[in-house]
Design a protein around this motif. Structure first.
Motif, PDB file in Angstrom:
ATOM      1  N   ASP A  46       4.368  -1.033   3.821  1.00  9.94           N
ATOM      2  CA  ASP A  46       3.341  -1.910   4.387  1.00  9.94           C
ATOM      3  C   ASP A  46       2.420  -2.433   3.283  1.00  9.94           C
ATOM      4  O   ASP A  46       2.197  -1.748   2.276  1.00  9.94           O
ATOM      5  CB  ASP A  46       2.486  -1.146   5.408  1.00  9.94           C
ATOM      6  N   VAL A  47       1.882  -3.626   3.497  1.00 10.39           N
ATOM      7  CA  VAL A  47       0.930  -4.189   2.536  1.00 10.39           C
ATOM      8  C   VAL A  47      -0.424  -3.518   2.718  1.00 10.39           C
ATOM      9  O   VAL A  47      -0.975  -3.491   3.828  1.00 10.39           O
ATOM     10  CB  VAL A  47       0.782  -5.704   2.729  1.00 10.39           C
ATOM     11  N   VAL A  48      -0.951  -2.967   1.649  1.00  9.76           N
ATOM     12  CA  VAL A  48      -2.264  -2.314   1.701  1.00  9.76           C
ATOM     13  C   VAL A  48      -3.336  -3.331   1.320  1.00  9.76           C
ATOM     14  O   VAL A  48      -3.229  -4.000   0.288  1.00  9.76           O
ATOM     15  CB  VAL A  48      -2.312  -1.112   0.743  1.00  9.76           C
ATOM     16  N   MET A  49      -4.350  -3.425   2.176  1.00  8.43           N
ATOM     17  CA  MET A  49      -5.466  -4.347   1.942  1.00  8.43           C
ATOM     18  C   MET A  49      -6.685  -3.520   1.547  1.00  8.43           C
ATOM     19  O   MET A  49      -7.165  -2.718   2.352  1.00  8.43           O
ATOM     20  CB  MET A  49      -5.738  -5.152   3.208  1.00  8.43           C
ATOM     21  N   THR A  50      -7.154  -3.727   0.330  1.00  5.24           N
ATOM     22  CA  THR A  50      -8.269  -2.927  -0.178  1.00  5.24           C
ATOM     23  C   THR A  50      -9.519  -3.797  -0.228  1.00  5.24           C
ATOM     24  O   THR A  50      -9.593  -4.749  -1.009  1.00  5.24           O
ATOM     25  CB  THR A  50      -7.947  -2.381  -1.574  1.00  5.24           C
ATOM     26  N   GLN A  51     -10.484  -3.447   0.599  1.00  2.44           N
ATOM     27  CA  GLN A  51     -11.731  -4.193   0.685  1.00  2.44           C
ATOM     28  C   GLN A  51     -12.833  -3.488  -0.053  1.00  2.44           C
ATOM     29  O   GLN A  51     -12.980  -2.261   0.059  1.00  2.44           O
ATOM     30  CB  GLN A  51     -12.165  -4.313   2.158  1.00  2.44           C
ATOM     31  N   THR A  52     -13.642  -4.242  -0.775  1.00  3.75           N
ATOM     32  CA  THR A  52     -14.840  -3.708  -1.410  1.00  3.75           C
ATOM     33  C   THR A  52     -15.965  -4.719  -1.334  1.00  3.75           C
ATOM     34  O   THR A  52     -15.707  -5.936  -1.344  1.00  3.75           O
ATOM     35  CB  THR A  52     -14.575  -3.371  -2.891  1.00  3.75           C
TER      36      THR A  52
ATOM     37  N   SER B  35     -21.016 -11.247  -1.153  1.00  4.15           N
ATOM     38  CA  SER B  35     -19.624 -11.460  -1.530  1.00  4.15           C
ATOM     39  C   SER B  35     -18.817 -10.216  -1.211  1.00  4.15           C
ATOM     40  O   SER B  35     -19.255  -9.090  -1.478  1.00  4.15           O
ATOM     41  CB  SER B  35     -19.539 -11.780  -3.027  1.00  4.15           C
ATOM     42  N   ILE B  36     -17.649 -10.420  -0.620  1.00  4.60           N
ATOM     43  CA  ILE B  36     -16.756  -9.319  -0.261  1.00  4.60           C
ATOM     44  C   ILE B  36     -15.380  -9.602  -0.865  1.00  4.60           C
ATOM     45  O   ILE B  36     -14.879 -10.721  -0.776  1.00  4.60           O
ATOM     46  CB  ILE B  36     -16.629  -9.184   1.270  1.00  4.60           C
ATOM     47  N   SER B  37     -14.804  -8.568  -1.447  1.00  3.94           N
ATOM     48  CA  SER B  37     -13.504  -8.697  -2.087  1.00  3.94           C
ATOM     49  C   SER B  37     -12.418  -8.053  -1.232  1.00  3.94           C
ATOM     50  O   SER B  37     -12.654  -7.034  -0.569  1.00  3.94           O
ATOM     51  CB  SER B  37     -13.535  -8.040  -3.463  1.00  3.94           C
ATOM     52  N   CYS B  38     -11.250  -8.636  -1.274  1.00  8.00           N
ATOM     53  CA  CYS B  38     -10.084  -8.075  -0.577  1.00  8.00           C
ATOM     54  C   CYS B  38      -8.874  -8.233  -1.494  1.00  8.00           C
ATOM     55  O   CYS B  38      -8.552  -9.356  -1.899  1.00  8.00           O
ATOM     56  CB  CYS B  38      -9.875  -8.803   0.737  1.00  8.00           C
ATOM     57  N   LYS B  39      -8.245  -7.122  -1.825  1.00  7.42           N
ATOM     58  CA  LYS B  39      -7.059  -7.166  -2.688  1.00  7.42           C
ATOM     59  C   LYS B  39      -5.857  -6.613  -1.940  1.00  7.42           C
ATOM     60  O   LYS B  39      -5.961  -5.570  -1.285  1.00  7.42           O
ATOM     61  CB  LYS B  39      -7.308  -6.367  -3.965  1.00  7.42           C
ATOM     62  N   SER B  40      -4.754  -7.314  -2.041  1.00  2.00           N
ATOM     63  CA  SER B  40      -3.535  -6.884  -1.362  1.00  2.00           C
ATOM     64  C   SER B  40      -2.570  -6.238  -2.358  1.00  2.00           C
ATOM     65  O   SER B  40      -2.568  -6.587  -3.535  1.00  2.00           O
ATOM     66  CB  SER B  40      -2.862  -8.061  -0.659  1.00  2.00           C
ATOM     67  N   SER B  41      -1.733  -5.341  -1.849  1.00  3.14           N
ATOM     68  CA  SER B  41      -0.812  -4.604  -2.721  1.00  3.14           C
ATOM     69  C   SER B  41       0.399  -5.431  -3.134  1.00  3.14           C
ATOM     70  O   SER B  41       1.171  -5.024  -3.999  1.00  3.14           O
ATOM     71  CB  SER B  41      -0.361  -3.315  -2.034  1.00  3.14           C
ATOM     72  N   GLN B  42       0.574  -6.584  -2.479  1.00  2.00           N
ATOM     73  CA  GLN B  42       1.606  -7.526  -2.903  1.00  2.00           C
ATOM     74  C   GLN B  42       1.172  -8.938  -2.548  1.00  2.00           C
ATOM     75  O   GLN B  42       0.244  -9.132  -1.759  1.00  2.00           O
ATOM     76  CB  GLN B  42       2.967  -7.209  -2.281  1.00  2.00           C
ATOM     77  N   SER B  43       1.831  -9.905  -3.165  1.00  2.00           N
ATOM     78  CA  SER B  43       1.452 -11.302  -2.950  1.00  2.00           C
ATOM     79  C   SER B  43       1.518 -11.667  -1.467  1.00  2.00           C
ATOM     80  O   SER B  43       2.442 -11.264  -0.751  1.00  2.00           O
ATOM     81  CB  SER B  43       2.376 -12.225  -3.736  1.00  2.00           C
ATOM     82  N   LEU B  44       0.529 -12.429  -1.014  1.00  2.00           N
ATOM     83  CA  LEU B  44       0.491 -12.867   0.382  1.00  2.00           C
ATOM     84  C   LEU B  44       1.022 -14.289   0.560  1.00  2.00           C
ATOM     85  O   LEU B  44       0.864 -14.880   1.622  1.00  2.00           O
ATOM     86  CB  LEU B  44      -0.947 -12.773   0.914  1.00  2.00           C
TER      87      LEU B  44
ATOM     88  N   HIS C   8       3.207 -10.623   5.876  1.00  2.00           N
ATOM     89  CA  HIS C   8       4.284  -9.627   5.874  1.00  2.00           C
ATOM     90  C   HIS C   8       4.137  -8.701   7.072  1.00  2.00           C
ATOM     91  O   HIS C   8       3.041  -8.228   7.376  1.00  2.00           O
ATOM     92  CB  HIS C   8       4.228  -8.781   4.598  1.00  2.00           C
ATOM     93  N   PHE C   9       5.282  -8.413   7.729  1.00  2.00           N
ATOM     94  CA  PHE C   9       5.255  -7.428   8.811  1.00  2.00           C
ATOM     95  C   PHE C   9       5.300  -6.012   8.231  1.00  2.00           C
ATOM     96  O   PHE C   9       6.026  -5.770   7.262  1.00  2.00           O
ATOM     97  CB  PHE C   9       6.465  -7.604   9.727  1.00  2.00           C
ATOM     98  N   PRO C  10       4.569  -5.063   8.816  1.00  2.00           N
ATOM     99  CA  PRO C  10       3.567  -5.279   9.859  1.00  2.00           C
ATOM    100  C   PRO C  10       2.291  -5.872   9.278  1.00  2.00           C
ATOM    101  O   PRO C  10       1.903  -5.548   8.155  1.00  2.00           O
ATOM    102  CB  PRO C  10       3.330  -3.864  10.387  1.00  2.00           C
ATOM    103  N   TYR C  11       1.642  -6.739  10.031  1.00  2.00           N
ATOM    104  CA  TYR C  11       0.365  -7.290   9.595  1.00  2.00           C
ATOM    105  C   TYR C  11      -0.630  -6.144   9.401  1.00  2.00           C
ATOM    106  O   TYR C  11      -0.604  -5.161  10.157  1.00  2.00           O
ATOM    107  CB  TYR C  11      -0.172  -8.261  10.638  1.00  2.00           C
ATOM    108  N   THR C  12      -1.483  -6.279   8.403  1.00  2.00           N
ATOM    109  CA  THR C  12      -2.390  -5.184   8.079  1.00  2.00           C
ATOM    110  C   THR C  12      -3.796  -5.679   7.792  1.00  2.00           C
ATOM    111  O   THR C  12      -3.994  -6.821   7.342  1.00  2.00           O
ATOM    112  CB  THR C  12      -1.876  -4.380   6.870  1.00  2.00           C
TER     113      THR C  12
END
Lengths: 114, 112
Positions: B1-7, B20-29, B98-102
């Protein structure tokens, strides 16, 4: 105005089954994919799955695929979530949403406890 | 699953100040269509989530232009140019590529 109204939640015992409904209005329901999303008491959001506009195709989160089933009745503009063999970790507020999460219902709370 | 890391996890901001809020994904969206299905949602206290931004930077109808979204591939940002009292709540990023949506774990915006 788009409205999504969920119902069917409540207190249910572990191992039981439950069917949630979501009645849609304000748009042509049969034209849109629909999704179910849940939010745990700790506020974690989880996508459950979605269903194609004509009901012919569904996608599910792999962790829930064996116990949850999404269906729809376009004549009634209603989306369903059949939950089986529920567990304590299924305790959450369940939301229905439109394509691309543009609109959300108010949610229905499911509590799994003996 | 794609991990979404918010800070950050929480943000305390005075009225009129930026946030400002950041969101980083574990793979390209970036999807097969070439589109990037990155959304930002706001859940105000006691309410359902509401989508603010879709496709990285497109504002939903009725969302003030104080809000803006930017980013690409795996790195995304939500900015509020001048925070107002109505902006309080929890912000979530959500990937629909990407499935599953996260979802991200959320960022709680509070008033200082």
């Amino acid at each position: 105005e788009v409205q999504l109204v969920e119902s069917g939640g409540g207190l249910v015992q572990p191992g039981a089954s439950l069917k949630l409904s979501c009645v849609a209005s304000g748009f042509t329901f049969s034209d849109y994919w629909m999704s179910w999303v849940r939010q745990t008491p700790g506020k974690t959001m989880e996508w459950i799955g979605d269903i194609k506009y004509d009901g012919s195709y569904t996608n599910y989160a792999p962790s829930l695929k064996n116990r949850f089933t999404i269906s729809r009745d376009n004549a009634k503009s209603t989306l369903y979530l059949q939950m089986s063999n529920v567990r304590s970790e299924d305790t959450a507020t369940y939301y229905c949403t439109t394509t691309a999460f543009a609109y959300w219902g108010q949610g229905t709370l499911v509590t799994v406890s003996s | 699953d794609v991990v979404m890391t918010q800070t950050p996890v929480s943000l305390s901001v005075a009225i009129g100040q930026p946030a400002s809020i950041s969101c980083k994904s574990s793979q390209s969206l970036v999807g097969t269509s070439g589109k990037t299905y990155l959304n930002w949602l706001l859940q105000r206290p006691g309410q359902s989530p509401k989508r603010l931004i879709y496709l990285v930077s497109k504002l939903d109808s009725g969302i003030p232009d104080r809000f803006s979204g930017s980013g690409s591939e795996t790195d995304f940002t939500l900015k509020i140019s001048r925070v107002e009292a109505d902006d309080l709540g929890v912000y979530y990023c959500l990937q629909g590529t990407h499935f599953p949506y996260t979802f991200g774990a959320g960022t709680k915006l509070e008033l200082k």
